[in-house]
Design a protein around this motif. Structure first.
Motif, PDB file in Angstrom:
ATOM      1  N   ASP A  61      92.677 -33.309  22.991  1.00  0.00           N
ATOM      2  CA  ASP A  61      91.589 -34.246  23.034  1.00  0.00           C
ATOM      3  C   ASP A  61      90.622 -34.353  24.385  1.00  0.00           C
ATOM      4  N   THR A  62      89.502 -34.574  24.131  1.00  0.00           N
ATOM      5  CA  THR A  62      88.674 -34.553  25.328  1.00  0.00           C
ATOM      6  C   THR A  62      88.592 -35.949  25.924  1.00  0.00           C
ATOM      7  N   SER A  63      88.835 -37.095  25.241  1.00  0.00           N
ATOM      8  CA  SER A  63      88.790 -38.400  25.917  1.00  0.00           C
ATOM      9  C   SER A  63      90.241 -38.626  26.829  1.00  0.00           C
ATOM     10  N   ARG A 135      80.664 -39.443  19.307  1.00  0.00           N
ATOM     11  CA  ARG A 135      79.276 -39.295  19.708  1.00  0.00           C
ATOM     12  C   ARG A 135      78.460 -40.157  18.687  1.00  0.00           C
ATOM     13  N   ARG A 136      78.849 -40.583  17.441  1.00  0.00           N
ATOM     14  CA  ARG A 136      78.312 -41.183  16.409  1.00  0.00           C
ATOM     15  C   ARG A 136      79.029 -42.522  16.467  1.00  0.00           C
ATOM     16  N   PRO A 137      78.211 -43.757  15.938  1.00  0.00           N
ATOM     17  CA  PRO A 137      78.810 -44.786  15.632  1.00  0.00           C
ATOM     18  C   PRO A 137      80.106 -44.811  14.683  1.00  0.00           C
ATOM     19  N   VAL A 142      87.306 -43.747  13.147  1.00  0.00           N
ATOM     20  CA  VAL A 142      87.659 -42.423  12.229  1.00  0.00           C
ATOM     21  C   VAL A 142      88.705 -41.662  13.036  1.00  0.00           C
ATOM     22  N   GLU A 143      88.731 -41.475  14.309  1.00  0.00           N
ATOM     23  CA  GLU A 143      89.632 -40.642  14.846  1.00  0.00           C
ATOM     24  C   GLU A 143      91.153 -41.399  14.732  1.00  0.00           C
ATOM     25  N   ASP A 271      77.563 -50.662  16.197  1.00  0.00           N
ATOM     26  CA  ASP A 271      76.144 -50.882  16.351  1.00  0.00           C
ATOM     27  C   ASP A 271      75.972 -51.058  17.894  1.00  0.00           C
ATOM     28  N   PRO A 272      75.865 -49.863  18.475  1.00  0.00           N
ATOM     29  CA  PRO A 272      75.570 -49.723  19.985  1.00  0.00           C
ATOM     30  C   PRO A 272      74.184 -50.127  20.338  1.00  0.00           C
ATOM     31  N   ASP A 273      73.387 -49.746  19.643  1.00  0.00           N
ATOM     32  CA  ASP A 273      71.842 -50.282  19.712  1.00  0.00           C
ATOM     33  C   ASP A 273      71.300 -51.592  19.856  1.00  0.00           C
TER      34      ASP A 273
END
Length: 424
Positions: A61-63, A135-137, A142-143, A271-273
């Motif tokens: 994993d990268t996180s 990377r995406r909302p 999903v992970e 909804d990060p925006d």
């Protein structure tokens, strides 16, 4: 120990322990009590004295949000292999944003004492800033699903190698966000399991019906007015949003401890925006404050937000038997919005024969709430355990034993309420 190996694990450490339950692992450092704090009543009785092997490790994993063991690496797992094995395996995912040990007291201790091997995952990201992963909302959620599948496949292979035979039965079991994983697992990979128990699972519906991003802002706007003056309009708004009549005495705890942080962090993931450059908004902001989650309107948000929610959504198309238990007083995941709505999805998919749904009168989301109000409530944990034993009988070789019909179960008011539960 020479047959202990978790396939595809990037790192793993095995230990032979005198006691795999929390009675032994707290002292030995093979669990973390902070992971499971608040999930059970103080009067809960648990078994102990189960020797065996524990494997801790992580997948690629990268996180880095999981600091357990000083590894600072996500996708951590724990697998426990009891010396006296009954031929079964139970797999769980962490509730909330907790880590891989979060089910140790509520699930692991209990199933280990019955002879099951046990595995759990941290879901690949966790902590209060889980929304930073991906990377995406929606990527972080999903992970969670991917990691549930990953740990199940790895655990089944590990069990097979260690005991020299494949598990005869594999069950998924989980609480809250962990219950959400159980549902997804039985919808998307039923071939890996023989059944599951979902305790108060989270629902992200596939359509525009209510979800947490709809009712939580209603609560944040209206509860302060109701608390200050008993405002009947604010009270009515809360009930319309899905909060159960009779749960009002739990609203203050949920407002102070759960609603605000849950809304801001889940909204940031999906909804990060909404709040621009802010991360997870402004805690307990007043209505009218720019970018305030109190004023969040899910239905007014762009289609991309709804698409992110659909990525995390469930359909009800379960492929193996599932038992759901949910408290009627749940004030974080109101039963009308989550439990009732998921049962409706299962029926709409024509899978009701594979589902039993028990609405437990008087139970809420955290069993520490029962400890605060034992004269008004009941804990949910003993009902989850009874549901598991019911699932065992349902999926037994030779056709099994049909469980009681789905029902609302009256609140138990006598006997050992903390440690017993009937689904009849």
């Amino acid at each position: 120990m020479d047959r202990v190996d978790v396939p595809r694990a990037q790192h793993q450490v095995a230990a032979c322990l005198d006691d795999l339950t929390t009675a032994g692992t707290v002292a030995s450092g093979h669990t973390d009590a902070a992971d499971w704090a608040g999930l059970h009543s103080a009067a809960t009785r648990n078994p102990s004295g189960v020797p065996g092997i524990q494997i801790d490790g992580y997948f690629q994993d990268t996180s880095t949000s999981n600091p357990t063991h000083g590894w600072n690496h996500d996708a951590q797992f724990v697998i426990r292999l009891p010396k006296q094995w009954n031929g079964g395996l139970v797999v769980a995912g962490a509730p909330g944003n907790r880590r891989q040990y979060a089910n140790d007291f509520t699930i692991s201790d209990w199933v280990l004492a019955k002879g099951y091997a046990y595995a759990s995952t941290d879901k690949g990201n966790g902590g209060l800033e889980f929304y930073k992963d991906g990377r995406r909302p929606g990527d972080a959620i999903v992970e969670w699903y991917e990691r549930m599948t990953q740990v199940t496949i790895a655990a089944k292979a590990t069990v097979t190698r260690h005991y020299r035979t494949a598990p005869r039965r594999t069950y998924a079991m989980g609480i809250s966000n962990g219950g959400q994983l159980v549902r997804w697992a039985l919808e998307n990979h039923p071939e890996l399991y023989d059944g599951g128990v979902d305790s108060e699972g989270t629902l992200w519906p596939p359509d525009n019906r209510s979800n947490a991003l709809v009712y939580l802002p209603v609560a944040l706007r209206n509860y302060p007015k109701y608390a200050a003056t008993g405002d009947p309009e604010a009270h009515a708004a809360m009930l319309r949003a899905g909060f159960a009549p009779g749960s009002e005495f739990l609203w203050d705890f949920n407002y102070r401890v759960l609603w605000d942080g849950t809304q801001r962090r889940v909204r940031e993931e999906l909804d990060p925006d909404y709040d621009g450059d802010l991360e997870a908004g402004i805690p307990f902001c007043q209505s009218g404050t720019p970018n305030c989650d109190t004023d969040y309107d899910y239905y007014a948000r762009p289609r991309s937000v709804h698409q992110a929610v659909r990525r995390a959504s469930l359909t009800g198309d379960i492929g193996k038997p599932l038992i759901t238990v949910h408290g009627t007083l749940d004030t974080l995941l109101p039963i009308k919005v989550h439990g009732d709505a998921y049962a409706s999805l299962v029926r709409s998919e024509g899978k009701a024969s594979r589902h039993r749904y028990y609405r437990m009168d008087g139970a809420s989301h955290l069993d520490i709430e029962y400890d605060a109000f034992p004269d008004r409530m009941r804990p949910l944990l003993p009902c989850m355990r009874t549901a598991f034993e019911t699932l065992e009988r349902w999926t037994a070789a030779g056709g099994g034993h049909q469980p009681p019909r789905s029902a609302t179960i009256p609140r138990q008011t006598s006997g050992d309420v903390v440690n017993t539960c009937s689904l009849n």
